[in-house]
Design a protein around this motif. Structure first.
Motif, PDB file in Angstrom:
ATOM      1  N   PHE A  31      57.966 102.895  38.736  1.00 63.71           N
ATOM      2  CA  PHE A  31      57.473 103.299  37.422  1.00 63.71           C
ATOM      3  C   PHE A  31      57.404 104.821  37.347  1.00 63.71           C
ATOM      4  O   PHE A  31      56.310 105.401  37.302  1.00 63.71           O
ATOM      5  N   PRO A  32      58.576 105.493  37.335  1.00 65.66           N
ATOM      6  CA  PRO A  32      58.570 106.964  37.290  1.00 65.66           C
ATOM      7  C   PRO A  32      57.978 107.513  35.997  1.00 65.66           C
ATOM      8  O   PRO A  32      57.497 108.628  35.967  1.00 65.66           O
ATOM      9  N   GLU A  33      58.021 106.703  34.949  1.00 63.04           N
ATOM     10  CA  GLU A  33      57.376 107.051  33.688  1.00 63.04           C
ATOM     11  C   GLU A  33      56.447 105.912  33.310  1.00 63.04           C
ATOM     12  O   GLU A  33      56.696 104.741  33.626  1.00 63.04           O
ATOM     13  N   PHE A  34      55.378 106.250  32.612  1.00 65.83           N
ATOM     14  CA  PHE A  34      54.407 105.239  32.191  1.00 65.83           C
ATOM     15  C   PHE A  34      55.107 104.129  31.393  1.00 65.83           C
ATOM     16  O   PHE A  34      55.906 104.399  30.509  1.00 65.83           O
ATOM     17  N   GLU A  35      54.802 102.884  31.735  1.00 65.08           N
ATOM     18  CA  GLU A  35      55.428 101.746  31.060  1.00 65.08           C
ATOM     19  C   GLU A  35      54.378 100.800  30.486  1.00 65.08           C
ATOM     20  O   GLU A  35      53.301 100.626  31.067  1.00 65.08           O
ATOM     21  N   VAL A  36      54.732 100.187  29.374  1.00 66.95           N
ATOM     22  CA  VAL A  36      53.986  99.048  28.848  1.00 66.95           C
ATOM     23  C   VAL A  36      54.854  97.825  29.101  1.00 66.95           C
ATOM     24  O   VAL A  36      55.997  97.751  28.639  1.00 66.95           O
ATOM     25  N   ILE A  37      54.329  96.877  29.878  1.00 68.12           N
ATOM     26  CA  ILE A  37      55.118  95.757  30.370  1.00 68.12           C
ATOM     27  C   ILE A  37      54.623  94.455  29.728  1.00 68.12           C
ATOM     28  O   ILE A  37      53.495  94.033  29.971  1.00 68.12           O
ATOM     29  N   PRO A  38      55.460  93.812  28.924  1.00 66.11           N
ATOM     30  CA  PRO A  38      55.047  92.525  28.346  1.00 66.11           C
ATOM     31  C   PRO A  38      54.954  91.446  29.415  1.00 66.11           C
ATOM     32  O   PRO A  38      55.790  91.374  30.326  1.00 66.11           O
ATOM     33  N   ALA A  39      53.933  90.607  29.286  1.00 65.62           N
ATOM     34  CA  ALA A  39      53.745  89.481  30.196  1.00 65.62           C
ATOM     35  C   ALA A  39      54.427  88.243  29.632  1.00 65.62           C
ATOM     36  O   ALA A  39      54.330  87.961  28.436  1.00 65.62           O
ATOM     37  N   VAL A  40      55.108  87.515  30.511  1.00 68.77           N
ATOM     38  CA  VAL A  40      55.639  86.204  30.153  1.00 68.77           C
ATOM     39  C   VAL A  40      55.030  85.219  31.145  1.00 68.77           C
ATOM     40  O   VAL A  40      55.573  84.965  32.224  1.00 68.77           O
ATOM     41  N   ASP A  41      53.846  84.716  30.791  1.00 67.87           N
ATOM     42  CA  ASP A  41      53.125  83.778  31.648  1.00 67.87           C
ATOM     43  C   ASP A  41      53.566  82.363  31.290  1.00 67.87           C
ATOM     44  O   ASP A  41      53.523  81.971  30.112  1.00 67.87           O
ATOM     45  N   MET A  42      53.961  81.589  32.300  1.00 67.84           N
ATOM     46  CA  MET A  42      54.551  80.271  32.047  1.00 67.84           C
ATOM     47  C   MET A  42      53.719  79.143  32.644  1.00 67.84           C
ATOM     48  O   MET A  42      53.272  79.214  33.781  1.00 67.84           O
ATOM     49  N   GLN A  43      53.532  78.117  31.811  1.00 69.66           N
ATOM     50  CA  GLN A  43      52.844  76.903  32.249  1.00 69.66           C
ATOM     51  C   GLN A  43      53.554  75.720  31.610  1.00 69.66           C
ATOM     52  O   GLN A  43      53.756  75.698  30.391  1.00 69.66           O
ATOM     53  N   ASP A  44      53.949  74.759  32.434  1.00 64.02           N
ATOM     54  CA  ASP A  44      54.677  73.586  31.934  1.00 64.02           C
ATOM     55  C   ASP A  44      55.882  73.983  31.093  1.00 64.02           C
ATOM     56  O   ASP A  44      56.190  73.352  30.079  1.00 64.02           O
ATOM     57  N   GLY A  45      56.565  75.066  31.501  1.00 55.35           N
ATOM     58  CA  GLY A  45      57.796  75.465  30.833  1.00 55.35           C
ATOM     59  C   GLY A  45      57.617  76.204  29.532  1.00 55.35           C
ATOM     60  O   GLY A  45      58.603  76.487  28.839  1.00 55.35           O
TER      61      GLY A  45
END
Length: 240
Positions: free
Chosen positions: A4-18
Motif C-alpha cells: 500500500f504505497p499510497e493510502f487505499e480504500v478497499i471494498p470488502a466482499v464478505d461471502m456467506q453461503d455464496g
C-alpha cells in the motif's frame, strides 16, 4: 515490498453461503445480503478499487473454506490486487492460494495459534501475509471472533512483523458493521507498534471516518457496510 504505497480504500466482499453479506460485530444471524460476489467485485473495480478484500465467512466460523468457487470466479473476473481471509488454517493451503494467483492471504486464528506459519509462508511467497488482529474489548479474538486469546493487539503486532508479515489487518470488532463511526486510539496503538503497514477495518460510516483513520496512520481502510448501504461512494472515498 509495501503493498500500500499510497493510502487505499478497499471494498470488502464478505461471502456467506455464496452471497455477499455484512454482519454486525461478526455475529451470525445479523447478516444482510447484497447479492452475487462476482458482480459486487466487478462493481467496485469499475468504480476504481485497486484492491479487493475477500472474506470467506463460512471458513472463518467453520475453520474450512466454503466459498472457494466464488473466490476463483472473482479472481478470473477482475484484474486488481486480491487479499483473502477466512478458514485458511495451514501453510500448504495459503501457499496453494498464492500459487493460484491471489496476492495476499489473511491469517487470523492460524497465526495466533501457530505464529511460525507466517514465516513458513513468507519464505515461499515473500510479502504475501497479512496478519489479522481482531480486537474486542481490547483483546485479540479468533475463530470468527468467538474466542478470546488474552493478547494485546499492539503487542502481538510486533511479533508478526518480526516473522515476516507484510502488514497487519486490525479490525475493531466493537464497532464492526454498526455504522456508528470509528475508534482511532486502538488503531494508533497498533500503528505505533510496527513499521509495516496497518490496514484498519471496522465502524466506517462516513468520509470523515476514512479521514480519521488515515490521520491515525492507517495505510489503508477496509470498508463494507457503508459502501453497500450507499452512505458514500467509492469514488468519493478514494478522493479522500
Amino acid at each position: 515490498m509495501n503493498p500500500f504505497p499510497e493510502f487505499e480504500v478497499i471494498p470488502a466482499v464478505d461471502m456467506q453461503d455464496g452471497e455477499v453479506v455484512q454482519l454486525v460485530q461478526g455475529e451470525r444471524g445479523t447478516e444482510k445480503t447484497y447479492g452475487d460476489p462476482v458482480e459486487a467485485a466487478q462493481n467496485w473495480v469499475e468504480q476504481g478499487a485497486r484492491t479487493l478484500h475477500l472474506v470467506d465467512l463460512d471458513g472463518a466460523f467453520e475453520g474450512e473454506r466454503q466459498n472457494a468457487a466464488a473466490v476463483e470466479a472473482i479472481r478470473d473476473a477482475v484484474d486488481v490486487s486480491l487479499q483473502l481471509g477466512g478458514g485458511i488454517r495451514t501453510a500448504d493451503d495459503a501457499i496453494s492460494l498464492l500459487d493460484s494467483g491471489l496476492d495476499r492471504v489473511i491469517l487470523g486464528t492460524a497465526a495466533v495459534e501457530n505464529p511460525a506459519i507466517v514465516r513458513e509462508i513468507s519464505e515461499v511467497h515473500p510479502d504475501s501475509v497479512l496478519v489479522s488482529l481482531d480486537a474486542k474489548d481490547g483483546e485479540v479474538v479468533v475463530s470468527g471472533w468467538t474466542e478470546g486469546t488474552g493478547l494485546d493487539p499492539a503487542e502481538a503486532a510486533g511479533r508478526y512483523e518480526d516473522l515476516g508479515a507484510v502488514g497487519i489487518l486490525f479490525t475493531d470488532v466493537d464497532v464492526e458493521g454498526k455504522l456508528d463511526g470509528v475508534h482511532t486510539d486502538p488503531v494508533r496503538r497498533v500503528v505505533d507498534a510496527v513499521d509495516i503497514p496497518v490496514v484498519a477495518s471496522g465502524g466506517v460510516a462516513t468520509l470523515d471516518d476514512v479521514r480519521e483513520l488515515r490521520e491515525a496512520g492507517a495505510a489503508a481502510v477496509v470498508v463494507g457496510s457503508a459502501l453497500y448501504e450507499g452512505r458514500f461512494t467509492l469514488e468519493d472515498a478514494l478522493a479522500v
